[in-house]
Design a protein around this motif. Structure first.
Motif, short mmCIF file in Angstrom:
data_model
loop_
_atom_site.label_atom_id
_atom_site.label_comp_id
_atom_site.label_asym_id
_atom_site.label_seq_id
_atom_site.Cartn_x
_atom_site.Cartn_y
_atom_site.Cartn_z
N ALA A 89 1.34 -14.78 6.87
CA ALA A 89 -0.09 -14.78 6.59
C ALA A 89 -0.47 -13.54 5.80
N ALA A 90 -1.43 -13.71 4.90
CA ALA A 90 -1.94 -12.56 4.15
C ALA A 90 -2.61 -11.59 5.10
N PRO A 91 -2.57 -10.30 4.81
CA PRO A 91 -3.22 -9.33 5.69
C PRO A 91 -4.72 -9.59 5.78
N ASN A 183 0.80 -6.07 -10.10
CA ASN A 183 1.86 -7.06 -9.95
C ASN A 183 2.14 -7.35 -8.49
N VAL A 184 2.84 -8.45 -8.25
CA VAL A 184 3.23 -8.80 -6.88
C VAL A 184 4.18 -7.76 -6.33
N VAL A 185 5.20 -7.37 -7.11
CA VAL A 185 6.11 -6.30 -6.70
C VAL A 185 5.94 -5.13 -7.64
N LYS A 186 6.21 -3.94 -7.15
CA LYS A 186 5.92 -2.73 -7.91
C LYS A 186 7.17 -2.05 -8.43
N CYS A 187 8.33 -2.66 -8.22
CA CYS A 187 9.58 -2.15 -8.77
C CYS A 187 10.24 -3.27 -9.57
N ASP A 198 11.83 -11.91 0.30
CA ASP A 198 11.68 -10.74 1.17
C ASP A 198 11.13 -9.55 0.40
N GLU A 199 11.48 -9.44 -0.88
CA GLU A 199 10.95 -8.36 -1.71
C GLU A 199 9.45 -8.53 -1.93
N ALA A 200 9.05 -9.76 -2.27
CA ALA A 200 7.64 -10.02 -2.53
C ALA A 200 6.80 -9.87 -1.27
N PRO A 205 1.55 -6.98 0.56
CA PRO A 205 0.42 -6.44 1.32
C PRO A 205 -0.30 -5.30 0.61
N PHE A 206 0.44 -4.49 -0.17
CA PHE A 206 -0.22 -3.43 -0.93
C PHE A 206 -1.08 -4.02 -2.05
N LEU A 207 -0.62 -5.12 -2.64
CA LEU A 207 -1.43 -5.80 -3.65
C LEU A 207 -2.73 -6.31 -3.04
#
Length: 291
Positions: A89-91, A183-187, A198-200, A205-207
C-alpha cells in the motif's frame, strides 16, 4: 527438442541489453506484461466451431510440453515469470505543509535519504537523483529512473530524453523551472534496465512524500513504470492514457509515453501531445503562439 542453430547467448551483455531494450519498447506501447500472464490451458482445448470435428487419434495422447521455465532456465533468470505479488500500500497521505515551507520540507526528505544503501541500486550509483524544480509547482512529472547523464549530474531528465521533456514543457507554455520533476527510483539501474519491484518499492515512499509536499494539481506519469508504481496497478499503458485519473492530495493523474520511448518511436509524439493537452486543460493553460 532440437536446439536452434544460432542459440541466443544470454551471458553476452550486448544481447541482454538488446533484449531489455526490446521489452521496454513493447512495455511502453502498453503490451509489455504479456510474458508474465498465466494462460488458461482450457481455452486452447476448446474446439473451433468453424472447423469440422476430427476423429480422435489412435495413438496414446502425447505428454504435454514442459513449461517455458523448464525448457529455458536461462530465460527464467532474465525475465521474472513468477506469480505476481501484491503491491504494498502507498504510504498514508501526509498533512499539508505551508507553501513557504515546501523547499525546507523537500530538503529534509533529501537529508533523510542520505547516502542511501537501502537497495542494490546504490552499488553502481555515481550520484543520487532526488528531484528538480519548483517546490510549489502545479504540474509534476514522474519518470522511471535516472540514466547515465542524470547519474553523472545528480539532476533528473538532463540527457536526450530530458531535452525532449524540456521541449514538451515549453510547448505547454511553461518553463522547466515552473514544474517539479522526480523519478520512481533515485539511483540509476544497471544498463538503464527497468527497476526491479523491490528497488521501486524501497524508493517510491520518498517519491510519495515529495508529492505530498509539492501538492501539484496535475501529475503526468511518464511511461509504464511510473504509472505502475504510482497507482499500484499493473495495466497496459493504453488503459491509462486519454483519461484523467483522481490521485492523492487532490491531484489529477495523466499518463503519457516516456520521452526515451518517444525518441525511439517519434511517430508517437502526436499521441503524447494529445495527453499533454489534457493536462493543459486541467491547468487552464493555452499553447503559446508560434513566432
Amino acid at each position: 527438442m532440437t536446439p536452434p542453430s544460432n542459440p541466443i547467448n544470454l551471458n553476452d551483455p550486448a544481447t541482454r541489453d538488446a533484449l531489455h531494450a526490446r521489452l521496454r519498447f513493447y512495455r511502453d506501447l502498453g503490451i509489455g506484461e504479456f510474458y508474465r500472464r498465466e494462460v488458461d490451458s482450457a481455452l486452447w482445448a476448446q474446439p473451433n466451431p468453424q472447423s469440422e470435428p476430427q476423429p480422435a487419434p489412435a495413438q496414446t495422447q502425447a505428454t504435454p510440453p514442459a513449461p517455458p521455465e523448464q525448457l529455458f532456465p536461462q530465460l527464467n533468470q532474465e525475465i521474472d515469470i513468477a506469480p505476481r505479488k501484491p503491491f504494498p500500500a502507498a504510504p498514508a497521505q501526509a498533512e499539508p505543509v505551508p507553501p513557504e515551507q515546501h523547499f525546507a520540507a523537500l530538503k529534509l526528505i533529501r537529508e533523510e535519504i542520505g547516502d542511501c544503501t537501502r537497495c542494490a541500486l546504490a552499488k553502481g550509483r555515481n550520484k543520487l537523483v532526488f528531484g528538480d524544480g519548483d517546490p510549489n509547482a502545479k504540474l509534476m512529472f514522474v519518470g522511471e529512473g535516472p540514466g547515465a547523464d542524470e547519474d553523472a549530474s545528480g539532476l533528473p531528465f538532463v540527457g536526450r530524453g530530458g531535452q525532449l521533456l524540456n521541449n514538451m514543457i515549453g510547448a505547454m507554455g511553461l518553463k522547466r523551472e515552473e514544474v517539479y520533476i522526480a523519478n520512481v527510483v533515485k539511483c540509476r539501474p544497471p544498463n538503464n534496465r527497468t527497476p526491479e519491484p523491490d528497488e521501486a518499492h524501497t524508493c517510491s515512499p520518498f517519491l510519495f512524500r515529495q508529492i505530498d509536499v509539492v501538492r501539484p494539481k496535475v501529475i503526468v506519469a511518464l511511461g509504464q513504470t511510473a504509472v505502475t508504481y504510482l497507482t499500484g496497478e499493473k495495466r497496459p499503458l493504453s488503459a491509462w492514457r486519454g483519461t484523467v485519473h483522481p490521485f492523492r492530495v487532490g491531484a489529477k493523474l495523466i499518463v503519457t509515453y516516456h520521452p526515451a520511448f518517444l525518441l525511439r518511436d517519434p511517430n508517437q509524439k502526436k499521441h503524447a501531445w494529445a495527453d499533454l493537452q489534457i493536462a493543459m486543460r486541467e491547468l487552464g493553460l493555452t499553447s503559446p503562439a508560434r513566432k
